[in-house]
Design a protein around this motif. Structure first.
Motif, PDB file in Angstrom:
ATOM      1  N   ALA A 214       0.824  -1.222   0.000  1.00 59.75           N
ATOM      2  CA  ALA A 214       0.000   0.000   0.000  1.00 59.75           C
ATOM      3  C   ALA A 214       0.853   1.265   0.000  1.00 59.75           C
ATOM      4  O   ALA A 214       0.510   2.261  -0.644  1.00 59.75           O
ATOM      5  CB  ALA A 214      -0.937  -0.007   1.204  1.00 59.75           C
ATOM      6  N   SER A 215       1.966   1.225   0.718  1.00 60.63           N
ATOM      7  CA  SER A 215       2.782   2.434   0.846  1.00 60.63           C
ATOM      8  C   SER A 215       3.652   2.694  -0.376  1.00 60.63           C
ATOM      9  O   SER A 215       4.028   3.836  -0.644  1.00 60.63           O
ATOM     10  CB  SER A 215       3.684   2.321   2.075  1.00 60.63           C
ATOM     11  N   LYS A 216       3.965   1.614  -1.118  1.00 60.41           N
ATOM     12  CA  LYS A 216       4.853   1.710  -2.278  1.00 60.41           C
ATOM     13  C   LYS A 216       6.210   2.330  -1.921  1.00 60.41           C
ATOM     14  O   LYS A 216       6.852   2.985  -2.735  1.00 60.41           O
ATOM     15  CB  LYS A 216       4.192   2.502  -3.417  1.00 60.41           C
ATOM     16  N   ARG A 217       6.613   2.120  -0.678  1.00 59.80           N
ATOM     17  CA  ARG A 217       7.895   2.661  -0.222  1.00 59.80           C
ATOM     18  C   ARG A 217       8.971   1.582  -0.253  1.00 59.80           C
ATOM     19  O   ARG A 217       8.676   0.388  -0.288  1.00 59.80           O
ATOM     20  CB  ARG A 217       7.739   3.212   1.200  1.00 59.80           C
ATOM     21  N   LEU A 222      10.664   1.405   5.619  1.00 61.99           N
ATOM     22  CA  LEU A 222       9.721   0.827   6.577  1.00 61.99           C
ATOM     23  C   LEU A 222      10.464   0.144   7.724  1.00 61.99           C
ATOM     24  O   LEU A 222      10.005   0.179   8.872  1.00 61.99           O
ATOM     25  CB  LEU A 222       8.805  -0.173   5.866  1.00 61.99           C
ATOM     26  N   ILE A 223      11.612  -0.449   7.408  1.00 52.05           N
ATOM     27  CA  ILE A 223      12.443  -1.043   8.459  1.00 52.05           C
ATOM     28  C   ILE A 223      12.886   0.049   9.433  1.00 52.05           C
ATOM     29  O   ILE A 223      12.821  -0.120  10.663  1.00 52.05           O
ATOM     30  CB  ILE A 223      13.674  -1.747   7.846  1.00 52.05           C
ATOM     31  N   ASP A 224      13.321   1.186   8.889  1.00 52.70           N
ATOM     32  CA  ASP A 224      13.812   2.278   9.733  1.00 52.70           C
ATOM     33  C   ASP A 224      12.738   2.790  10.681  1.00 52.70           C
ATOM     34  O   ASP A 224      13.061   3.279  11.781  1.00 52.70           O
ATOM     35  CB  ASP A 224      14.324   3.422   8.859  1.00 52.70           C
ATOM     36  N   GLU A 225      11.465   2.685  10.292  1.00 48.18           N
ATOM     37  CA  GLU A 225      10.374   3.144  11.158  1.00 48.18           C
ATOM     38  C   GLU A 225      10.169   2.209  12.349  1.00 48.18           C
ATOM     39  O   GLU A 225       9.595   2.610  13.370  1.00 48.18           O
ATOM     40  CB  GLU A 225       9.070   3.243  10.361  1.00 48.18           C
ATOM     41  N   VAL A 226      10.599   0.967  12.219  1.00 50.22           N
ATOM     42  CA  VAL A 226      10.420  -0.015  13.288  1.00 50.22           C
ATOM     43  C   VAL A 226      11.616  -0.045  14.234  1.00 50.22           C
ATOM     44  O   VAL A 226      11.475  -0.274  15.435  1.00 50.22           O
ATOM     45  CB  VAL A 226      10.199  -1.434  12.690  1.00 50.22           C
ATOM     46  N   VAL A 227      12.803   0.211  13.683  1.00 49.38           N
ATOM     47  CA  VAL A 227      14.040   0.047  14.452  1.00 49.38           C
ATOM     48  C   VAL A 227      14.344   1.279  15.303  1.00 49.38           C
ATOM     49  O   VAL A 227      14.351   2.405  14.808  1.00 49.38           O
ATOM     50  CB  VAL A 227      15.231  -0.225  13.505  1.00 49.38           C
ATOM     51  N   SER A 228      14.600   1.033  16.576  1.00 53.22           N
ATOM     52  CA  SER A 228      15.141   2.066  17.465  1.00 53.22           C
ATOM     53  C   SER A 228      16.591   1.700  17.758  1.00 53.22           C
ATOM     54  O   SER A 228      16.913   0.510  17.919  1.00 53.22           O
ATOM     55  CB  SER A 228      14.363   2.112  18.788  1.00 53.22           C
ATOM     56  N   THR A 233      14.241  -4.567  18.091  1.00 51.53           N
ATOM     57  CA  THR A 233      14.281  -4.858  16.651  1.00 51.53           C
ATOM     58  C   THR A 233      15.701  -4.761  16.128  1.00 51.53           C
ATOM     59  O   THR A 233      16.132  -5.564  15.286  1.00 51.53           O
ATOM     60  CB  THR A 233      13.370  -3.889  15.884  1.00 51.53           C
ATOM     61  N   HIS A 234      16.444  -3.790  16.630  1.00 53.88           N
ATOM     62  CA  HIS A 234      17.853  -3.645  16.242  1.00 53.88           C
ATOM     63  C   HIS A 234      18.628  -4.913  16.601  1.00 53.88           C
ATOM     64  O   HIS A 234      19.452  -5.413  15.806  1.00 53.88           O
ATOM     65  CB  HIS A 234      18.469  -2.429  16.932  1.00 53.88           C
ATOM     66  N   ALA A 235      18.366  -5.453  17.787  1.00 52.06           N
ATOM     67  CA  ALA A 235      19.046  -6.677  18.214  1.00 52.06           C
ATOM     68  C   ALA A 235      18.684  -7.844  17.304  1.00 52.06           C
ATOM     69  O   ALA A 235      19.547  -8.655  16.937  1.00 52.06           O
ATOM     70  CB  ALA A 235      18.676  -6.998  19.659  1.00 52.06           C
ATOM     71  N   LEU A 236      17.414  -7.924  16.913  1.00 49.40           N
ATOM     72  CA  LEU A 236      16.959  -9.007  16.031  1.00 49.40           C
ATOM     73  C   LEU A 236      17.637  -8.927  14.670  1.00 49.40           C
ATOM     74  O   LEU A 236      18.205  -9.918  14.179  1.00 49.40           O
ATOM     75  CB  LEU A 236      15.437  -8.933  15.866  1.00 49.40           C
ATOM     76  N   LEU A 237      17.591  -7.748  14.042  1.00 47.33           N
ATOM     77  CA  LEU A 237      18.152  -7.598  12.703  1.00 47.33           C
ATOM     78  C   LEU A 237      19.673  -7.738  12.704  1.00 47.33           C
ATOM     79  O   LEU A 237      20.251  -8.322  11.771  1.00 47.33           O
ATOM     80  CB  LEU A 237      17.743  -6.252  12.110  1.00 47.33           C
TER      81      LEU A 237
END
Length: 266
Positions: A214-217, A222-228, A233-237
């Motif tokens: 939907a976002s076509k981004r 979108l990853i950057d919006e989830v990661v702090s 999430t940073h630890a997971l990735l």
């Protein structure tokens, strides 16, 4: 538009069910035949399709012939049956069978189409990639688009691209199922109910991929919006990258594409 199915397994029935459900054609425009008779009986029961008495009869009475049997049985089509397909559109969902191999069996068909569908087609959420043996007429292109729309979405590629496309849309469902399976098992080991974890993984996957569409981004945005920074999430990735996930995906794609090429040459 009369459509005949040679082979009536899961994919053949998915196409037939979709065609009727979406009003592309009526049940009385469908015919089918299968080796054991069980698949065609099931298709007839589900869709109202007529069971043909022979492949030749089915081909003669159809405008479009859908090949949905086991790939190794392509050469069992007789010269008489192939001749009946003269001037008709032949659509194949036979994994690994090239347009050249189809042309050798159906030399006088109006056109040949090689399709790679996937299992979500069973619920109308499939993604199909396809290619024509020769440049299609406007009518042929419209017909194929209508048939494949009964399964979900579809995208035309050149045949050489079909090997990599197969890895994405053909193998893709198994990849996502495997990810969901591994997530639920990892969560279960750490005290979260496995069924709940599977539900969370499936719903999160659906929502995330719909957001991507939907976002076509770019996915990285979108990853950057989830990661702090230094967050969970940073630890997971970071762990996934450290353990070689990018290289694993790249090499797995190559291995699967190589196998697709190998199968098409056998």
């Amino acid at each position: 538009m009369k459509i005949g199915f040679i082979g009536a397994g899961n994919m053949g029935r998915a196409i037939a069910n979709g065609l009727v459900a979406k009003g592309v054609c009526s049940a009385d425009a469908l015919q089918c035949i299968s080796a054991s008779g069980k698949g065609s009986a099931k298709m007839a029961e589900q869709t109202g399709a007529k069971v043909a008495s022979s492949k030749r009869e089915l081909i003669e009475q159809s405008d479009i012939i859908v090949l949905a049997f086991k790939p190794q049985h392509l050469e069992t089509i007789t010269e008489e049956e192939a001749k009946a397909a003269t001037g008709k559109l032949v659509v194949s969902v036979l994994a690994g069978r090239t347009l050249a191999s189809m042309k050798a069996v159906f030399p006088d068909a109006a056109n040949l189409v090689r399709v790679m569908p996937n299992t979500p087609s069973q619920i109308g959420k499939g993604v199909s990639t396809y290619c024509f043996e020769q440049a299609p007429s406007e009518a042929q292109k419209k017909t194929v688009d209508e048939v494949l729309a009964s399964l979900g979405t579809s995208y035309e590629v050149v045949e050489d691209q079909l090997h990599v496309a197969t890895v994405i849309n053909g193998c893709g469902p198994a990849f996502y199922f495997r990810i969901a399976q591994l997530i639920s098992e990892a969560a279960d080991k750490r005290g979260l109910d496995k069924n709940l974890a599977l539900q969370l993984a499936a719903e999160t996957g659906i929502g995330s991929l719909e957001l991507l569409m939907a976002s076509k981004r770019d996915p990285q945005d979108l990853i950057d919006e989830v990661v702090s920074p230094n967050g969970v999430t940073h630890a997971l990735l970071t762990s996934l990258d450290r353990q070689g996930l990018p290289a694993i995906i790249d090499q797995s794609t190559q291995d699967a594409a190589d196998r697709s090429i190998e199968l098409s040459q056998s």
